[in-house]
Design a protein around this motif. Sequence first.
Motif, PDB file in Angstrom:
ATOM      1  N   LEU A 168      49.540  13.215  32.396  1.00 58.24           N
ATOM      2  CA  LEU A 168      48.759  12.654  31.307  1.00 58.24           C
ATOM      3  C   LEU A 168      49.454  11.431  30.722  1.00 58.24           C
ATOM      4  O   LEU A 168      50.683  11.364  30.703  1.00 58.24           O
ATOM      5  N   PHE A 169      48.655  10.487  30.232  1.00 55.04           N
ATOM      6  CA  PHE A 169      49.157   9.369  29.442  1.00 55.04           C
ATOM      7  C   PHE A 169      48.613   9.528  28.016  1.00 55.04           C
ATOM      8  O   PHE A 169      47.395   9.462  27.802  1.00 55.04           O
ATOM      9  N   LEU A 170      49.510   9.737  27.063  1.00 59.96           N
ATOM     10  CA  LEU A 170      49.113   9.950  25.682  1.00 59.96           C
ATOM     11  C   LEU A 170      49.762   8.905  24.781  1.00 59.96           C
ATOM     12  O   LEU A 170      50.529   8.062  25.242  1.00 59.96           O
ATOM     13  N   GLN A 171      49.453   8.985  23.484  1.00 60.85           N
ATOM     14  CA  GLN A 171      50.004   8.051  22.513  1.00 60.85           C
ATOM     15  C   GLN A 171      50.737   8.819  21.414  1.00 60.85           C
ATOM     16  O   GLN A 171      50.773  10.039  21.412  1.00 60.85           O
ATOM     17  N   GLY A 172      51.372   8.091  20.515  1.00 63.95           N
ATOM     18  CA  GLY A 172      52.073   8.732  19.408  1.00 63.95           C
ATOM     19  C   GLY A 172      53.542   8.971  19.671  1.00 63.95           C
ATOM     20  O   GLY A 172      54.231   9.541  18.822  1.00 63.95           O
ATOM     21  N   GLY A 173      54.031   8.548  20.828  1.00 62.85           N
ATOM     22  CA  GLY A 173      55.445   8.727  21.137  1.00 62.85           C
ATOM     23  C   GLY A 173      55.806  10.180  21.409  1.00 62.85           C
ATOM     24  O   GLY A 173      54.978  11.087  21.250  1.00 62.85           O
ATOM     25  N   ALA A 174      57.052  10.401  21.794  1.00 64.42           N
ATOM     26  CA  ALA A 174      57.507  11.778  22.011  1.00 64.42           C
ATOM     27  C   ALA A 174      57.439  12.581  20.724  1.00 64.42           C
ATOM     28  O   ALA A 174      57.262  13.802  20.750  1.00 64.42           O
ATOM     29  N   SER A 175      57.552  11.906  19.577  1.00 60.19           N
ATOM     30  CA  SER A 175      57.536  12.615  18.298  1.00 60.19           C
ATOM     31  C   SER A 175      56.220  13.351  18.071  1.00 60.19           C
ATOM     32  O   SER A 175      56.212  14.448  17.499  1.00 60.19           O
ATOM     33  N   LEU A 176      55.097  12.791  18.498  1.00 60.33           N
ATOM     34  CA  LEU A 176      53.836  13.508  18.355  1.00 60.33           C
ATOM     35  C   LEU A 176      53.824  14.758  19.236  1.00 60.33           C
ATOM     36  O   LEU A 176      53.218  15.773  18.890  1.00 60.33           O
ATOM     37  N   GLN A 177      54.538  14.688  20.351  1.00 53.44           N
ATOM     38  CA  GLN A 177      54.614  15.863  21.227  1.00 53.44           C
ATOM     39  C   GLN A 177      55.318  17.035  20.551  1.00 53.44           C
ATOM     40  O   GLN A 177      55.062  18.194  20.874  1.00 53.44           O
ATOM     41  N   PHE A 178      56.228  16.743  19.620  1.00 50.99           N
ATOM     42  CA  PHE A 178      56.887  17.833  18.888  1.00 50.99           C
ATOM     43  C   PHE A 178      55.834  18.749  18.263  1.00 50.99           C
ATOM     44  O   PHE A 178      55.983  19.978  18.270  1.00 50.99           O
ATOM     45  N   ALA A 179      54.785  18.144  17.710  1.00 49.61           N
ATOM     46  CA  ALA A 179      53.719  18.920  17.084  1.00 49.61           C
ATOM     47  C   ALA A 179      52.697  19.407  18.108  1.00 49.61           C
ATOM     48  O   ALA A 179      52.236  20.553  18.046  1.00 49.61           O
ATOM     49  N   SER A 223      66.250  17.311  19.254  1.00 51.14           N
ATOM     50  CA  SER A 223      65.843  18.708  19.436  1.00 51.14           C
ATOM     51  C   SER A 223      65.669  19.384  18.084  1.00 51.14           C
ATOM     52  O   SER A 223      64.781  20.226  17.906  1.00 51.14           O
ATOM     53  N   GLU A 224      66.496  19.003  17.101  1.00 50.22           N
ATOM     54  CA  GLU A 224      66.337  19.550  15.750  1.00 50.22           C
ATOM     55  C   GLU A 224      65.005  19.112  15.144  1.00 50.22           C
ATOM     56  O   GLU A 224      64.309  19.906  14.498  1.00 50.22           O
ATOM     57  N   LYS A 225      64.628  17.857  15.356  1.00 49.50           N
ATOM     58  CA  LYS A 225      63.359  17.359  14.826  1.00 49.50           C
ATOM     59  C   LYS A 225      62.178  18.049  15.504  1.00 49.50           C
ATOM     60  O   LYS A 225      61.164  18.359  14.862  1.00 49.50           O
ATOM     61  N   ALA A 226      62.312  18.286  16.804  1.00 46.64           N
ATOM     62  CA  ALA A 226      61.248  18.989  17.522  1.00 46.64           C
ATOM     63  C   ALA A 226      61.060  20.393  16.959  1.00 46.64           C
ATOM     64  O   ALA A 226      59.929  20.842  16.737  1.00 46.64           O
ATOM     65  N   ALA A 227      62.168  21.098  16.708  1.00 43.70           N
ATOM     66  CA  ALA A 227      62.097  22.450  16.154  1.00 43.70           C
ATOM     67  C   ALA A 227      61.520  22.435  14.741  1.00 43.70           C
ATOM     68  O   ALA A 227      60.720  23.301  14.367  1.00 43.70           O
ATOM     69  N   LYS A 228      61.915  21.442  13.954  1.00 42.32           N
ATOM     70  CA  LYS A 228      61.450  21.360  12.569  1.00 42.32           C
ATOM     71  C   LYS A 228      59.935  21.171  12.516  1.00 42.32           C
ATOM     72  O   LYS A 228      59.247  21.783  11.677  1.00 42.32           O
ATOM     73  N   ALA A 256      57.791  22.081  14.845  1.00 38.56           N
ATOM     74  CA  ALA A 256      57.177  23.325  15.319  1.00 38.56           C
ATOM     75  C   ALA A 256      57.191  24.390  14.230  1.00 38.56           C
ATOM     76  O   ALA A 256      56.258  25.202  14.127  1.00 38.56           O
ATOM     77  N   GLN A 257      58.227  24.395  13.395  1.00 40.97           N
ATOM     78  CA  GLN A 257      58.334  25.383  12.318  1.00 40.97           C
ATOM     79  C   GLN A 257      57.200  25.270  11.308  1.00 40.97           C
ATOM     80  O   GLN A 257      56.868  26.244  10.638  1.00 40.97           O
ATOM     81  N   THR A 258      56.617  24.104  11.187  1.00 42.26           N
ATOM     82  CA  THR A 258      55.497  23.946  10.256  1.00 42.26           C
ATOM     83  C   THR A 258      54.217  24.543  10.823  1.00 42.26           C
ATOM     84  O   THR A 258      53.223  24.675  10.097  1.00 42.26           O
ATOM     85  N   LEU A 259      54.249  24.913  12.094  1.00 41.91           N
ATOM     86  CA  LEU A 259      53.040  25.387  12.763  1.00 41.91           C
ATOM     87  C   LEU A 259      53.131  26.828  13.251  1.00 41.91           C
ATOM     88  O   LEU A 259      52.110  27.416  13.637  1.00 41.91           O
ATOM     89  N   GLY A 260      54.330  27.389  13.279  1.00 44.25           N
ATOM     90  CA  GLY A 260      54.484  28.748  13.775  1.00 44.25           C
ATOM     91  C   GLY A 260      55.914  29.216  13.678  1.00 44.25           C
ATOM     92  O   GLY A 260      56.765  28.586  13.028  1.00 44.25           O
ATOM     93  N   ASN A 261      56.201  30.326  14.337  1.00 41.02           N
ATOM     94  CA  ASN A 261      57.527  30.942  14.298  1.00 41.02           C
ATOM     95  C   ASN A 261      58.441  30.317  15.346  1.00 41.02           C
ATOM     96  O   ASN A 261      58.085  30.222  16.520  1.00 41.02           O
ATOM     97  N   VAL A 262      59.619  29.902  14.885  1.00 45.10           N
ATOM     98  CA  VAL A 262      60.592  29.240  15.762  1.00 45.10           C
ATOM     99  C   VAL A 262      61.935  29.949  15.643  1.00 45.10           C
ATOM    100  O   VAL A 262      62.376  30.271  14.543  1.00 45.10           O
TER     101      VAL A 262
END
Length: 361
Positions: free
Chosen positions: A70-81, A103-108, A110-116
Amino acid sequence: MTEVYNFNPGPSPIPAPVLKKAKEEMFNYENSGMAVMEMSHRSPLYEKIHYQAINQLKELLSVPDDYEVLFLQGGASLQFAMVALNFLPENKEAAYVLTGSWSEKAAKEAQTLGNVTTLATSESNQFKHIPEVDLSKVTEKTAYIHLTSNNTIYGTQWSSFPKEPAVPVIIDMSSDILSRSIPWNDVDMIYAGAQKNAGMSGVTIVIMKKSLLESANDKLPPSLSYKQHASKDSLYNTPPTAAIYITSLVTDWIKGLGGVEEMQRLAKQKADLIYSVIDGSSGFYTGHAEPEARSKMNITFKLTNENLEKEFLTQAKNTGFIGLNGHRSVGGCRVSTYNAVPLNHVEKLKSFMETFMKKNA
């Protein structure tokens, strides 16, 4: 004008032959009278670019047939969510391996959306190493394991990934995609902003196993749904056409040089040049990462004192070496040797480091 040696951590250099070809054809693509960024993304002319980029990524990375690109937008940071939105249901938890800021930002997120949960971390050692991952901690409640393959700020990199985990493994490969082979038997999804090794900023590459895609959340807004983007071949909305065009040229360039295997060989050769100076400096230069965890993309180090470090960076900049400052959160120095950084630029930096050391040791 002083020649520039670009060691920026990202956006990073684009290969000179790619820039040359883009200059020649990007603003009048195939004598169409249109620039790439002017074309309809539904036109056959653009679709040729789009599918060539996808197919060449598949070829270079030996992507199996049961994976989607896939080609998406929003940078890798959008992928965190997006990862958590698509793959983290309420009754499960995601296991993150923490090896640095990204990796800390990715986890953070995800924590707003579910259990990490934290499966492993090297934080207590200032992220100087890659932690051991105990797969026995993975339970039926674990939705997926997430890790970051290369850590741009601290200069560490996974040399290999967990073998045969019982749950999907999702990897942020923003800073080492196309510089190493990927063991698809152990990896279910990777994602990467293109601006370090795969082109220019604006497009994010996502490659995932179709069986993982099928398990994605069906109740998302279409723009955040992997299923939606996959069903439309990444043409659900207007894609970043110019960025995808540059990615297609970069994959052409890599293929012409010998593929990912050659990029991997060159990555080691370039990194070894700088590490040899650090290791032979008797402490004048001190590397941050432990030797077995050293990155081949981002080499981080400090000098014996802060004043000397400032002088080193000032002289380096005046000589044409750009982007050697360490990340603002940790300081020090950083040499980023991505795919498009020429070997002779790294050789010149090695010589500069040796000369500076002789004058100031």
